[in-house]
Design an enzyme around this catalytic site. Structure first.
Site, PDB file in Angstrom:
ATOM      1  CG  HIS A   1     -70.709  -9.227  -0.308  1.00  0.00           C
ATOM      2  ND1 HIS A   1     -69.675  -8.095  -0.479  1.00  0.00           N
ATOM      3  CD2 HIS A   1     -71.670  -8.785  -1.102  1.00  0.00           C
ATOM      4  CE1 HIS A   1     -69.860  -7.170  -1.210  1.00  0.00           C
ATOM      5  NE2 HIS A   1     -71.042  -7.714  -1.823  1.00  0.00           N
TER       6      HIS A   1
ATOM      7  CG  ASP B   1     -77.850 -10.345  -5.766  1.00  0.00           C
ATOM      8  OD1 ASP B   1     -78.356  -9.541  -6.284  1.00  0.00           O
ATOM      9  OD2 ASP B   1     -76.585 -10.678  -5.831  1.00  0.00           O
TER      10      ASP B   1
HETATM   11  C1  COA Z   1     -70.380 -13.715  -3.628  1.00  0.00           C
HETATM   12  C2  COA Z   1     -69.102 -14.987  -3.538  1.00  0.00           C
HETATM   13  C3  COA Z   1     -68.559 -15.359  -4.956  1.00  0.00           C
HETATM   14  C4  COA Z   1     -68.042 -14.382  -2.717  1.00  0.00           C
HETATM   15  O1  COA Z   1     -67.127 -15.132  -2.465  1.00  0.00           O
HETATM   16  P1  COA Z   1     -65.765 -15.274  -2.098  1.00  0.00           P
HETATM   17  O2  COA Z   1     -65.402 -13.984  -1.349  1.00  0.00           O
HETATM   18  O3  COA Z   1     -64.787 -15.580  -3.225  1.00  0.00           O
HETATM   19  O4  COA Z   1     -65.691 -16.409  -0.875  1.00  0.00           O
HETATM   20  P2  COA Z   1     -64.975 -17.813  -1.425  1.00  0.00           P
HETATM   21  O5  COA Z   1     -65.528 -18.529  -2.697  1.00  0.00           O
HETATM   22  O6  COA Z   1     -63.706 -17.898  -1.125  1.00  0.00           O
HETATM   23  O7  COA Z   1     -65.978 -18.788  -0.118  1.00  0.00           O
HETATM   24  C5  COA Z   1     -65.390 -18.755   1.257  1.00  0.00           C
HETATM   25  C6  COA Z   1     -65.821 -19.963   2.018  1.00  0.00           C
HETATM   26  O8  COA Z   1     -67.386 -19.786   1.935  1.00  0.00           O
HETATM   27  C7  COA Z   1     -68.211 -20.676   1.386  1.00  0.00           C
HETATM   28  N1  COA Z   1     -69.411 -19.911   0.785  1.00  0.00           N
HETATM   29  C8  COA Z   1     -69.182 -18.663   0.193  1.00  0.00           C
HETATM   30  N2  COA Z   1     -70.234 -18.449  -0.371  1.00  0.00           N
HETATM   31  C9  COA Z   1     -71.213 -19.310  -0.139  1.00  0.00           C
HETATM   32  C10 COA Z   1     -72.419 -19.671  -0.478  1.00  0.00           C
HETATM   33  N3  COA Z   1     -73.506 -18.668  -0.976  1.00  0.00           N
HETATM   34  N4  COA Z   1     -73.031 -20.770   0.123  1.00  0.00           N
HETATM   35  C11 COA Z   1     -72.288 -21.680   0.849  1.00  0.00           C
HETATM   36  N5  COA Z   1     -71.039 -21.421   1.122  1.00  0.00           N
HETATM   37  C12 COA Z   1     -70.464 -20.470   0.662  1.00  0.00           C
HETATM   38  C13 COA Z   1     -67.325 -21.289   0.316  1.00  0.00           C
HETATM   39  O9  COA Z   1     -67.460 -22.533   0.146  1.00  0.00           O
HETATM   40  C14 COA Z   1     -65.918 -21.272   1.037  1.00  0.00           C
HETATM   41  O10 COA Z   1     -65.927 -22.296   2.108  1.00  0.00           O
HETATM   42  P3  COA Z   1     -64.385 -23.039   2.310  1.00  0.00           P
HETATM   43  O11 COA Z   1     -63.703 -21.897   3.036  1.00  0.00           O
HETATM   44  O12 COA Z   1     -65.109 -24.204   3.331  1.00  0.00           O
HETATM   45  O13 COA Z   1     -64.341 -23.654   1.000  1.00  0.00           O
HETATM   46  C15 COA Z   1     -69.758 -16.136  -2.901  1.00  0.00           C
HETATM   47  O14 COA Z   1     -70.170 -15.903  -1.641  1.00  0.00           O
HETATM   48  C16 COA Z   1     -70.833 -16.818  -3.675  1.00  0.00           C
HETATM   49  O15 COA Z   1     -70.669 -17.372  -4.557  1.00  0.00           O
HETATM   50  N6  COA Z   1     -72.123 -16.565  -3.177  1.00  0.00           N
HETATM   51  C17 COA Z   1     -73.204 -16.915  -4.082  1.00  0.00           C
HETATM   52  C18 COA Z   1     -73.649 -16.141  -5.167  1.00  0.00           C
HETATM   53  C19 COA Z   1     -74.173 -14.777  -4.862  1.00  0.00           C
HETATM   54  O16 COA Z   1     -75.208 -14.531  -3.958  1.00  0.00           O
HETATM   55  N7  COA Z   1     -73.516 -13.698  -5.274  1.00  0.00           N
HETATM   56  C20 COA Z   1     -74.049 -12.288  -5.047  1.00  0.00           C
HETATM   57  C21 COA Z   1     -72.965 -11.705  -4.360  1.00  0.00           C
HETATM   58  S1  COA Z   1     -73.624  -9.865  -4.095  1.00  0.00           S
END
Ligand code: COA
Length: 382
Positions: free
Chosen positions: A264, A318
């Site tokens: 998140h 979720d």
């Molecule tokens: C929600 C989300 C977009 C937030 O992402 P964010 O704050 O932009 O975080 P980042 O994309 O910068 O990720 C940070 C790190 O965590 C990892 N990470 C983030 N979410 C992850 C997940 N669901 N599974 C595995 N690794 C994850 C990324 O690969 C990244 O790793 P790195 O630093 O080694 O490259 C992301 O966590 C995600 O895609 N989650 C899955 C979709 C989801 O559940 N969405 C509902 C949100 S309520």
């Protein structure tokens, strides 16, 4: 032609994804991402989930106070009276390709509602209308797709109970009703998420509230926002057995694939909504006979938290909501629409709050291309 770098002013700051940028002051929702706490109008989400109802939470978010008995009764009655949708919408639902994405269908029908609403009602009245009618649209399309006739809303039932009644044609049990009520409370608002921001951008131009909600639905549709719940459930179904979890999770993580329902932008610990939903998923899967899926989810959680917890990646709302929606009878393609049916309260509350002190939202982009290029006639281009 100027080299692009000369054109970029040094003071310009680029914040990809607008991370950490505040767009407004609010007294609606407070998230403490470090400690995993969430408050609506100052009340803890744990208390609201246990003690309140979706109708009361809607009143609280819109009106900034808990209603007294008389106010709540009147408000519930008003909401219940607004559940029927125009015949034109039911005709559309009956005609549309049944394989259409339910979020697209919801977006279109809200647009139809907006086109038909020529009233001079204020945004509060329109927000009630939207919140009351959206479940009727969702369940009617859900049933039509399954070859069943829509069920007329029953105004004697609560919002949550009527929602499930229109879905299945059966009055829900106490545990089903409470689970549905809680899942709706938990999705009602979440500060400045992508879909709420989309609503505000539209509202800030002084467009109308239906257009804002259509923008919110469109943003919520994406798998990084409101569709992660169905992706998480599909993952549980694909895994099939708790014995397959370990191999699946490690394989996925080694391929750098994300686990849906994890991570998140704000929470760097457990999302409190995931903790609440986990206990409801536990209860509802016990009575619905899909315990296997709950055990799969628990095992994924255990392994993934061990592997990703140090990065601040934990289950979000979720992760368990899909399992809860599924256990209540919704098909996975419809999960984001159920999310939207509750978030419409937050979208409209945030829009109304923003309009009290409106400023057109117009950020900027940092131009990194060339300028003053000479135009080459088409016949001279290679
Ligand atoms: C929600 C989300 C977009 C937030 O992402 P964010 O704050 O932009 O975080 P980042 O994309 O910068 O990720 C940070 C790190 O965590 C990892 N990470 C983030 N979410 C992850 C997940 N669901 N599974 C595995 N690794 C994850 C990324 O690969 C990244 O790793 P790195 O630093 O080694 O490259 C992301 O966590 C995600 O895609 N989650 C899955 C979709 C989801 O559940 N969405 C509902 C949100 S309520």
């Amino acid at each position: 032609m100027l080299p692009s770098r000369d054109y970029v002013r040094v003071l310009d700051v680029l914040r990809k994804g607008l991370e950490d940028i505040a767009v407004k002051e609010t007294s609606i929702t407070y998230i403490d991402g470090k400690m995993g706490r969430l408050f609506y109008r100052g009340y803890s989400i744990f208390d609201l989930a246990e003690l309140s109802s979706f109708e009361e939470v809607s009143f609280l978010l819109w009106k900034n106070k808990l209603p007294n008995i008389r106010e709540l009764e009147t408000f519930k009655k008003t909401m219940a009276e607004q559940r029927e949708v125009p015949g034109q919408i039911l005709e559309y639902l009956a005609k549309i390709d049944p394989s259409s994405n339910p979020m697209d269908v919801l977006r279109t029908t809200v647009s139809m509602m907006g086109t038909a609403d020529r009233s001079d009602s204020d945004n509060f009245e329109k927000s009630i209308r939207l919140t009351s009618k959206i479940p009727t649209i969702i369940t009617s399309f859900h049933r039509i797709r399954a070859g069943l006739s829509p069920v007329q809303p029953d105004s004697s039932l609560t919002h949550a109970s009527n929602f499930l009644y229109m879905l299945t044609g059966q009055k829900p049990s106490e545990v089903e009703e409470k689970t549905m009520d809680v899942v709706l409370i938990l999705h009602a608002d979440h500060e400045m998420n992508a879909s709420t921001f989309a609503c505000l951008v539209i509202a800030s131009t002084l467009s109308d509230i239906y257009s804002s909600v259509i923008g919110g639905i469109s943003a919520l549709k994406g798998p990084l926002h409101g569709a992660a719940n169905s992706e998480a459930l599909k993952m549980f179904l694909e895994i099939g057995s708790p014995d397959n979890v370990e191999e699946y999770v490690y394989k996925r993580l080694s391929r750098k694939e994300r686990l849906m329902g994890f991570g998140h932008r704000i929470y760097k610990t457990y999302d409190p909504r995931a903790l609440i939903l986990r206990s409801y998923a536990d209860k509802i899967t016990s009575v619905k006979g899909n315990r296997n899926l709950y055990e799969i989810a628990r095992k994924i959680e255990e392994i993934a938290v061990r592997s990703l917890g140090q990065k601040g990646i934990y289950p979000n709302v979720d992760f368990y909501s899909g399992l809860v929606f599924y256990s209540l009878g919704f098909s996975p393609e419809f999960f984001p629409t159920v999310f939207a049916s509750s978030r419409v309260v937050g979208w409209t509350a945030q829009v109304m709050e923003y309009l009290n002190d409106n400023r057109l939202i117009r950020p900027k982009a940092i131009y990194v291309g060339d300028i003053e290029k000479s135009y080459v006639p088409i016949e001279d281009r290679s």
